[in-house]
Design an enzyme around this catalytic site. Structure first.
Site, PDB file in Angstrom:
ATOM      1  N   ARG A 115      28.436  33.590  38.500  1.00 48.97           N
ATOM      2  CA  ARG A 115      28.245  33.864  39.929  1.00 48.97           C
ATOM      3  C   ARG A 115      29.361  33.274  40.788  1.00 48.97           C
ATOM      4  O   ARG A 115      29.491  33.618  41.956  1.00 48.97           O
ATOM      5  CB  ARG A 115      26.859  33.417  40.413  1.00 48.97           C
ATOM      6  N   ASP A 161      26.695  26.764  48.718  1.00 47.44           N
ATOM      7  CA  ASP A 161      25.657  26.324  47.785  1.00 47.44           C
ATOM      8  C   ASP A 161      25.396  24.839  47.845  1.00 47.44           C
ATOM      9  O   ASP A 161      26.287  24.050  48.133  1.00 47.44           O
ATOM     10  CB  ASP A 161      26.121  26.574  46.331  1.00 47.44           C
TER      11      ASP A 161
END
Ligand code: ADE
Length: 243
Positions: free
Chosen positions: A161, A176
């Protein structure tokens, strides 16, 4: 990125055809090859394990099928040097920083051990091979799984990802929890969507204000609070110092 996985349970990797990882494969951003270790065993029962020297419980995976499998994989591309990843609860603990470092390698090969693990000479041998880019023995947490397959799925998803083009919105990767940069070593705070009121619970007022500066500082404060509450060891700044 090319990803090879050696396992005695190829079916464990069917999820790689789904969702984000499946789309990354379809788009040609990753090339995944799953190999059945048993096809590299030559006895009547295709056995890949044996009793441990020195005694003790369980079985150990022998070096012969591993050596043949890994050599055959490496020989398919002489232009690239693969990194060998060996999932094991006795390894260094995998984290976002490792995921980021691995995402820059062109080729990862995962060796999924079962039973009591793989004969230690396999990791030793490939660490000394100049046609390989090194060996990483890593665990995904302080608990014991039945084998390296699930740990490999976890690591592949965390790495893939991060590859450019895999997640549609680049910011969802850079913002994130644990991402390097300004929010490093903080977990993300709470998130909300419509409706504005649900079962008597309201979305925090500031998020409806449209004031980007106030929203950003509220989110930063929420991340600090959440980190202190749920991950005090991160908040204390001690986590990750061993790297
Ligand atoms: N194999 C068994 N347990 C494991 C763990 N916690 N991490 C990685 N590989 C494993």
């Amino acid at each position: 990125m090319r990803i090879d996985v050696v396992t005695i349970f190829p079916d464990y990797f069917m999820p790689l055809a789904l969702s984000l990882l499946g789309k990354a494969s379809a788009a040609g951003l990753i090339e995944v090859h799953i190999h059945d270790l048993r096809t590299f065993a030559h006895d009547r029962h295709n056995s890949v394990d044996d009793t441990p020297f020195g005694g003790g419980p369980g079985m150990v995976m022998g070096p012969q099928p591993w050596g043949e499998a890994l050599d055959e994989i490496a020989a398919t591309n002489n232009a690239l040097r693969p990194v060998l990843v060996v999932p094991t609860p006795s390894g260094a603990v995998f984290d976002q920083r490792m995921a980021q470092a691995w995402s820059t390698h062109p080729w990862l090969v995962f060796a999924c051990g079962r039973y009591e693990g793989i004969d230690a000479r396999v990791a030793q041998h490939y660490a000394g091979r100049s046609d390989w880019a090194g060996v990483r023995e890593v665990g995904i947490g302080d608990y014991v799984l039945a084998g390296g397959e699930v740990a490999t799925l976890v690591m592949v998803e965390a790495v893939v990802r991060l590859l450019p083009g895999v997640v549609g919105n680049e910011a969802s990767v850079t913002d994130d929890s644990f991402a390097a940069g300004s929010m490093a070593q903080l977990v993300e705070g709470p998130v909300f969507t419509k409706p504005q009121e649900w079962r008597g619970l309201e979305v925090p007022e500031v998020l409806l204000s449209g004031h980007h500066g106030r929203i950003a500082s509220w989110r930063a404060e929420q991340a600090r609070l959440r980190t202190a509450q749920m991950r005090p060891e991160l908040a204390a700044g001690t986590h990750g110092l061993q790297h």
